[in-house]
Structures are given as structure tokens and as C-alpha cells.
Design an enzyme around this catalytic site. Structure first.
Site, PDB file in Angstrom:
ATOM      1  N   ARG A  26      68.342 -12.703 -83.834  1.00 44.01           N
ATOM      2  CA  ARG A  26      69.185 -13.666 -83.114  1.00 44.01           C
ATOM      3  C   ARG A  26      70.262 -12.983 -82.276  1.00 44.01           C
ATOM      4  O   ARG A  26      71.384 -13.477 -82.181  1.00 44.01           O
ATOM      5  CB  ARG A  26      69.872 -14.639 -84.096  1.00 44.01           C
ATOM      6  CG  ARG A  26      68.932 -15.582 -84.809  1.00 44.01           C
ATOM      7  CD  ARG A  26      68.528 -16.741 -83.902  1.00 44.01           C
ATOM      8  NE  ARG A  26      67.491 -17.534 -84.526  1.00 44.01           N
ATOM      9  CZ  ARG A  26      67.692 -18.720 -85.092  1.00 44.01           C
ATOM     10  NH1 ARG A  26      68.889 -19.255 -85.094  1.00 44.01           N
ATOM     11  NH2 ARG A  26      66.691 -19.374 -85.623  1.00 44.01           N
ATOM     12  N   ARG A  30      74.150 -17.914 -79.294  1.00 44.80           N
ATOM     13  CA  ARG A  30      75.442 -18.570 -79.119  1.00 44.80           C
ATOM     14  C   ARG A  30      76.657 -17.687 -79.314  1.00 44.80           C
ATOM     15  O   ARG A  30      77.747 -18.072 -78.935  1.00 44.80           O
ATOM     16  CB  ARG A  30      75.506 -19.798 -80.027  1.00 44.80           C
ATOM     17  CG  ARG A  30      74.568 -20.886 -79.519  1.00 44.80           C
ATOM     18  CD  ARG A  30      74.244 -21.881 -80.582  1.00 44.80           C
ATOM     19  NE  ARG A  30      73.501 -21.257 -81.654  1.00 44.80           N
ATOM     20  CZ  ARG A  30      73.097 -21.880 -82.741  1.00 44.80           C
ATOM     21  NH1 ARG A  30      73.389 -23.125 -82.918  1.00 44.80           N
ATOM     22  NH2 ARG A  30      72.397 -21.237 -83.655  1.00 44.80           N
ATOM     23  N   ARG A  39      72.545 -21.278 -70.925  1.00 46.48           N
ATOM     24  CA  ARG A  39      72.097 -22.419 -71.734  1.00 46.48           C
ATOM     25  C   ARG A  39      72.583 -23.725 -71.108  1.00 46.48           C
ATOM     26  O   ARG A  39      71.864 -24.726 -71.084  1.00 46.48           O
ATOM     27  CB  ARG A  39      72.642 -22.219 -73.140  1.00 46.48           C
ATOM     28  CG  ARG A  39      72.458 -23.320 -74.132  1.00 46.48           C
ATOM     29  CD  ARG A  39      71.071 -23.312 -74.713  1.00 46.48           C
ATOM     30  NE  ARG A  39      71.058 -24.151 -75.889  1.00 46.48           N
ATOM     31  CZ  ARG A  39      71.235 -25.467 -75.869  1.00 46.48           C
ATOM     32  NH1 ARG A  39      71.410 -26.079 -74.728  1.00 46.48           N
ATOM     33  NH2 ARG A  39      71.229 -26.158 -76.982  1.00 46.48           N
ATOM     34  N   ASP A  76      61.081 -19.432 -79.495  1.00 53.98           N
ATOM     35  CA  ASP A  76      61.298 -19.916 -80.855  1.00 53.98           C
ATOM     36  C   ASP A  76      59.973 -19.873 -81.598  1.00 53.98           C
ATOM     37  O   ASP A  76      58.906 -19.939 -80.977  1.00 53.98           O
ATOM     38  CB  ASP A  76      61.857 -21.344 -80.870  1.00 53.98           C
ATOM     39  CG  ASP A  76      62.566 -21.614 -82.186  1.00 53.98           C
ATOM     40  OD1 ASP A  76      63.762 -21.305 -82.289  1.00 53.98           O
ATOM     41  OD2 ASP A  76      61.909 -22.084 -83.141  1.00 53.98           O
ATOM     42  N   TYR A 152      57.703 -26.315 -91.515  1.00 56.41           N
ATOM     43  CA  TYR A 152      58.291 -27.198 -90.497  1.00 56.41           C
ATOM     44  C   TYR A 152      57.341 -28.325 -90.116  1.00 56.41           C
ATOM     45  O   TYR A 152      57.762 -29.461 -89.896  1.00 56.41           O
ATOM     46  CB  TYR A 152      58.695 -26.399 -89.252  1.00 56.41           C
ATOM     47  CG  TYR A 152      59.986 -25.635 -89.453  1.00 56.41           C
ATOM     48  CD1 TYR A 152      61.212 -26.290 -89.388  1.00 56.41           C
ATOM     49  CD2 TYR A 152      59.992 -24.272 -89.735  1.00 56.41           C
ATOM     50  CE1 TYR A 152      62.399 -25.619 -89.595  1.00 56.41           C
ATOM     51  CE2 TYR A 152      61.174 -23.581 -89.940  1.00 56.41           C
ATOM     52  CZ  TYR A 152      62.374 -24.260 -89.867  1.00 56.41           C
ATOM     53  OH  TYR A 152      63.549 -23.594 -90.083  1.00 56.41           O
TER      54      TYR A 152
END
Ligand code: CP3
Length: 343
Positions: A26, A30, A39, A76, A152
């Protein structure tokens, strides 16, 4: 391909390097104001993932800003269920949600084994990133492990316990194997496509490994990871199975070069259990909430414990969004300085 910096690839091949390579899970995201700007232009996460120019830009940002020894393609793990026919949404501050999920064999009617071309936007982003990197550092491709993707698809989103996904293993084991096989075949097509497009090394993320028993892990996860590792023969492979400390001896037998470790795994013990592997990791990302002096001390301790060879420095899991950039830089700089002086 000529690289200016091929420390990661050399380390993955067990070659001696003048210092320990470092990158972060990651690393694009952010924590970087530069990421948040792109973004905002993209408006939402999926547009960013599906626009190769923007995905390439945020992939390269941490190379410029943080000085990491590798880029990881911005995407992702959930692009695989989507390509198989199960759409996901990324909800702001909530995470991924699947409007429809898999509960029974009837739900497989709209689901197929994905071909690499169905993920052309990721392959295009890889090609563009490779051109723009121009050999500065290697590019890491990735996918989720079948069990994590299955979780998921069955759960329909994140969960603390993943009890619906685990219930499926207990109540519908044959059906579970059918779905896991379809995910595995899709993942093999996808990773091979990524390597053909230019990915220099690939990582398989099994983020939910730690919620299974050792026996279930062998049957429902490791078996499928092994199939993927066996199918990938033209690039080095990293397997990161979070929480799978109980499977380390089995993981030593995988046809992969590198095993990613989280902070629950003792370093010396892991060296003994996985003597054939290069080890990657494993500082707790929360250690980066400490002072700069704390970060330096903890990072040096990690470097000392792994020793100068057969190690790729990383965190034990992805960066959290509220970790400060100067702490992240301190981790990276300390790895670089301390591992060069230590040998
Ligand atoms: O820099 C990199 O590491 C490359 C990009 C990358 C992302 N996701 C971008 C992302 C990678 C390698 C992933 C993998 C991923 N995605 C995993 C496996 C790794 C892990 O952390 O265990 C998992 C489980 C996912 C699924 C996922 N994606 C979740 C649960 C979430 C929401 C939680 C969160 O962290 O926000 C995401 C969103 C996501 N994927 C973001 C990023 C940068 C944040 C979304 C945003 O920018 O709004």
C-alpha cells in the site's frame, strides 16, 4: 531489460546485494497528498484503477517521493471477481461492497473463468508504467489468493469474522472447491498476462489466511496458491499470507522464491522453518506511529534480526492511511543506510 536499480530482483534470486531492498505494501495511496490529488481528479477509486494514465501516475509517485526500490501496479485484488462477472463498488470510507454475492451453485450462472484480456486496463497500465519507469526500478504485479478472493465473493464485502465464507467451507465444501478452482484459473490467466505486459515479479496477497485452521488452510487455500505458483514460470513470485504462521513449513515447499511475513511471525523461527525462501517483511505498520527515533530503532532491530542476506524489507501489512509520510521515509532511509553499513 536494463535496470538502474535491480536490488529487488537480485534479492529475489538469492543473489548478494550491496544493501537490503525495500518497498511497502500500500505504498501508493492515501498517505500521499499527491495521490489524493490524482484520486480527486479521477473522482472515484474504480475510475482511477481503470484509467491507465492515472494508475501509472500513482504507481510511480512512491518511487519519486519515498525512494522505494520497486513500484507496485496500482489496482485492487477485487478486479478478478469483477472480470469473472461479480461487480464490486468501492464505497468511500467503507471499503468494497458487492451488490450481489455468491451463496449457492445457482449464483454461478453469471460467473466465468476470466481471461487476461478482460483486464486489459490493468495490462495497459502495466505497459505504460514500464515505459515511464524506463528501468529505474522493477514493477511488481499482484493478485489476491483464491481464498481471499472467495471470501469477498461470498461475504459481499469486508467482515471481522468472514463467517459466511467460512460457513460455506463447512456446509458446501464441494461447491467451495468449484468456485476456488474458477478463481485459481482466472488468477493464473491474469498473472501470466501481467508478466507478458511487463510485470517483473508478482505478489499473491492472502490477506485472510489467518482466519482458517491449519487443516482448512491446507485444503482451501495453500493447495490453490501452489497451483498458481506451479503455473508461473517466467517471473519470481512472492506469497504473502497474513496470519499463516502455522503454515510456514508447508509454504517452504511452494514453487515461489519469496515469502512475505507479518509481524506475528518470529524472524529466527521463520528462517528455520523456511530455509529455502527469501523472506520479506515484517515491521508492524503501527511501529510507524512512534517518534522518528522509535522508527529508526525498530527498523534497525528488524534489519539485525533478518541479517544482511536473503531479505527484502517491508512492513508486515499495508500502510494505514493516517501514518505520517516522514515516518515512512524514515523507515525507508533507515533500511537503506543501516543495511549498507551493516555489511
Ligand atoms: O500501493 C499498493 O500497494 C498497490 C495498490 C493496492 C490497492 N489494494 C489499492 C487500494 C493493492 C496491492 C491492494 C490490495 C488489496 N485490496 C488487498 C490485499 C492487501 C491487504 O491489504 O491485505 C485487499 C484485501 C484489498 C481489498 C480492499 N481495497 C479493501 C478492503 C479496501 C478498503 C480498505 C482501505 O484500505 O481503504 C480497498 C481500497 C483500496 N485499495 C485503496 C487503495 C489505495 C483505498 C481506496 C481509496 O483510495 O479511496
Amino acid at each position: 531489460m536494463h535496470f538502474q536499480n535491480d536490488l529487488l530482483l537480485k534479492a529475489a534470486k538469492a543473489e548478494t546485494t550491496q544493501r537490503t531492498p525495500v518497498w511497502l505494501m500500500r505504498q501508493a495511496g492515501r498517505i500521499l497528498p499527491e495521490y489524493r490529488k490524482v484520486r480527486a481528479i479521477a473522482k472515484d477509486f474504480k475510475t482511477l484503477v481503470k484509467t491507465p494514465e492515472l494508475a501509472a501516475e500513482v504507481t510511480i509517485q512512491p518511487v519519486d517521493i519515498l525512494g522505494v526500490d520497486a513500484a507496485i501496479i496500482f489496482s485492487d485484488i477485487l478486479v478478478i471477481p469483477e472480470a469473472m462477472g461479480l461487480n464490486y463498488e468501492m464505497e468511500e470510507s467503507k471499503g468494497p461492497v458487492f451488490p450481489k454475492c455468491i451463496m449457492s451453485p445457482a449464483d454461478l450462472s453469471g460467473i466465468h473463468v476470466a481471461q487476461a484480456e478482460e483486464l486489459h486496463y490493468v495490462l495497459d497500465a502495466i505497459k505504460l508504467t514500464k515505459r515511464q519507469l524506463n528501468g529505474r526500478v522493477p514493477l511488481i504485479g499482484f493478485s489476491g489468493a483464491p481464498w481471499t478472493i472467495f471470501s469477498y465473493m461470498v461475504e459481499g464485502g469486508g467482515s471481522k469474522t468472514f463467517s459466511k465464507a467460512k460457513k460455506m467451507l463447512y456446509t458446501q465444501p464441494e461447491f467451495s472447491h468449484r468456485l476456488l478452482t474458477m478463481i485459481t484459473e482466472s488468477t493464473i490467466n491474469y498473472l501470466k498476462g501481467q508478466i507478458t505486459a511487463g510485470a517483473d515479479i508478482v505478489q499473491i496477497f492472502d490477506s485472510w489466511a489467518g482466519i482458517l485452521s491449519p487443516e482448512q488452510y491446507a485444503e482451501f487455500s495453500l493447495k490453490y496458491i501452489a497451483r498458481i505458483c506451479d503455473a508461473i514460470d517466467n517471473a519470481p513470485t512472492i506469497v504473502f499470507a497474513k496470519g499463516a504462521y502455522f503454515a510456514r513449513e508447508e509454504m517452504n515447499k511452494l514453487h515461489c522464491q519469496v515469502i512475505g511475513m507479518d509481524w506475528n511471525m518470529d524472524i529466527q523461527e521463520s528462517r528455520k522453518m523456511m530455509p529455502d525462501k527469501i523472506l520479506q517483511g515484517n515491521l508492524d505498520p503501527c511501529a510507524l506511529y512512534g517518534s522518528l527515533d522509535d522508527v529508526k530503532r525498530e527498523t534497525r532491530k528488524m534489519i539485525d534480526a533478518f541479517g544482511p542476506r536473503r531479505h527484502i524489507a517491508n512492513l508486515g501489512h499495508g500502510l494505514y492511511p493516517d501514518i505520517e509520510v516522514d515516518k515512512v521515509k524514515c523507515f525507508i532511509d533507515t533500511v537503506k543506510e543501516y543495511s549498507s553499513s551493516a555489511r
